[in-house]
Design an enzyme around this catalytic site. Sequence first.
Site, PDB file in Angstrom:
ATOM      1  N   TYR A  51       0.859  -1.195   0.000  1.00 26.03           N
ATOM      2  CA  TYR A  51       0.000   0.000   0.000  1.00 26.03           C
ATOM      3  C   TYR A  51       0.885   1.231   0.000  1.00 26.03           C
ATOM      4  CZ  TYR A  51      -5.008  -0.545   0.229  1.00 26.03           C
ATOM      5  OH  TYR A  51      -6.315  -0.717  -0.108  1.00 26.03           O
ATOM      6  N   GLU A  53      -0.445   4.792  -0.422  1.00 26.73           N
ATOM      7  CA  GLU A  53      -1.296   5.969  -0.653  1.00 26.73           C
ATOM      8  C   GLU A  53      -0.463   7.233  -0.536  1.00 26.73           C
ATOM      9  OE1 GLU A  53      -4.764   5.741   1.812  1.00 26.73           O
ATOM     10  OE2 GLU A  53      -5.470   3.951   0.807  1.00 26.73           O
ATOM     11  N   ASP A 197      -7.164  12.742 -25.291  1.00 28.48           N
ATOM     12  CA  ASP A 197      -7.074  11.361 -24.806  1.00 28.48           C
ATOM     13  C   ASP A 197      -6.382  10.553 -25.909  1.00 28.48           C
ATOM     14  OD1 ASP A 197      -7.529   8.693 -24.259  1.00 28.48           O
ATOM     15  OD2 ASP A 197      -9.601   8.973 -23.605  1.00 28.48           O
ATOM     16  N   THR A 223      -4.309   5.441 -21.853  1.00 22.66           N
ATOM     17  CA  THR A 223      -4.080   4.130 -21.262  1.00 22.66           C
ATOM     18  C   THR A 223      -2.628   3.763 -21.580  1.00 22.66           C
ATOM     19  OG1 THR A 223      -4.873   3.075 -23.278  1.00 22.66           O
ATOM     20  CG2 THR A 223      -6.448   3.293 -21.470  1.00 22.66           C
ATOM     21  N   LYS A 226      -2.222  -0.149 -24.957  1.00 22.77           N
ATOM     22  CA  LYS A 226      -2.605  -0.343 -26.367  1.00 22.77           C
ATOM     23  C   LYS A 226      -1.328  -0.279 -27.211  1.00 22.77           C
ATOM     24  CE  LYS A 226      -7.332   1.230 -25.640  1.00 22.77           C
ATOM     25  NZ  LYS A 226      -7.520   2.041 -24.417  1.00 22.77           N
ATOM     26  N   ARG A 232      -1.948  -2.988 -18.237  1.00 22.42           N
ATOM     27  CA  ARG A 232      -3.242  -2.294 -18.301  1.00 22.42           C
ATOM     28  C   ARG A 232      -3.263  -1.186 -17.260  1.00 22.42           C
ATOM     29  NH1 ARG A 232      -5.999  -5.327 -21.587  1.00 22.42           N
ATOM     30  NH2 ARG A 232      -7.722  -3.889 -21.579  1.00 22.42           N
TER      31      ARG A 232
HETATM   32  N1  DSN Z   1     -12.145  -0.465 -25.043  1.00 22.29           N
HETATM   33  C1  DSN Z   1     -11.143   0.312 -25.726  1.00 22.29           C
HETATM   34  C2  DSN Z   1     -11.083   0.004 -27.174  1.00 22.29           C
HETATM   35  O1  DSN Z   1     -11.188  -1.150 -27.523  1.00 22.29           O
HETATM   36  O2  DSN Z   1     -10.916   0.908 -27.977  1.00 22.29           O
HETATM   37  C3  DSN Z   1     -11.299   1.756 -25.504  1.00 22.29           C
HETATM   38  O3  DSN Z   1     -11.329   2.012 -24.159  1.00 22.29           O
END
Ligand code: DSN
Length: 412
Positions: A51, A53, A197, A223, A226, A232
């Site tokens: 933890y 925080e 984003d 994120t 990707k 993730r």
């Molecule tokens: N779920 C993602 C995607 O597949 O584009 C976006 O958050």
Amino acid sequence: MKSLSSVDPEVTKILECESVREASRLQMIASENYVSPAVLEAQGSVFTNKYAEGYPGARYYQGCGPSDQVEQLALERLKTIFGAEHANVQPHSGSSANMAVYFALLNPGDKILGMDLAAGGHLTHGAKVNFSGKLFAAHHYKVDPQTHLIDYGLLDQQARELKPRMIVIGASAYPRILDFKRFRAICDEVGALMLVDIAHIAGLVAGGAHPSPVPFADVVTSTTHKTLRGPRGGFILCRQAYAKKIDSMVFPGIQGGPLMHVIAAKAVAFGENLRPEFKVYAKQIVDNAAALAQGLMNRGFKLVTGGTENHLLLMNLQSESMTGAEAAERLEQAGLVANKNGIPYDPQGPRVTSGVRMGTAALTTRGMKTGEMEQVAGFIEKILRGNNDPERLKGIREEIAALCAKFPVFAY
Ligand code: DSN
């Protein structure tokens, strides 16, 4: 300590199935990728026990020395990748990152203007079913009904009429370069905050294969899993002026303890992003998507916007007399995993759709190049234009597995 296989054979078996599935199919969901063994190792590390925080140097628990070090390393690497003034690596996801930004910089009921989900935007950019659409007065810009490209002139007019507090830029199914300079000019004209984003294109931006929004935006969210090829999770980059508000909204505003094992894995991935070979990877993703798009168009398939400039493409299946759901299902049976996706102005609902979205980030990680993309286009034609006899599809699945076997997942 006992290993997973002796403690829990049931879960072990499921994990093995997933490994086989990931290795033997063409993974073409545009938001997925394969992380390196180093990232997996960091994410599966002892940091899952801790933890922490607070932030480095200002924690609420004892014993945070190594946590401080690893989070600081992640922050420094991330700022170097994107040339950002300030970074926060604690958001558990892209949604958390966006939520923190909205809550930090807006008041409930403020007007936001984001890309319509049906035009390729994202749920957290103001969709009615999402917190962003419930708590804020969300309005949407669409794409041109003919070209399916963003009409910046129309957006400009819409923004001048609406005067939103924030314009949200970014998409999950838009295959073209985003003109951040143009968006900035529109934001300045109407006095709106500019949030970009980059969840889908983060790896392309990091590798120089898509222009960066960082010089233009007030805040950038993303994120990490990707095209960036990390664990993730999410992150936020912002100008120093917003740093304090945003940090305190991530913690204690909307999150408690950070996931230190994920932050350790983010640090590893960011280290990989900084290596020269990541630039080569990012360019190859885009070259592969272009080659796949060309291969499909040569075979008479229709693509939204007539091609791609990034890592993804969106097939319009209306001319094939097939829905997105039917196509995605049949592709999976034959060993190609993609997702059904609405096309702009789609007459079908989101569970059916008229399109299939495909991305090249994961195949590129395996080492596939433009020659293989031509083969993939051939597979897609064979799958979608033949009948759906299970034996025929099984035959194609075996051919696809043979191609996949030549490109091991952990080859890099
Ligand atoms: N779920 C993602 C995607 O597949 O584009 C976006 O958050």
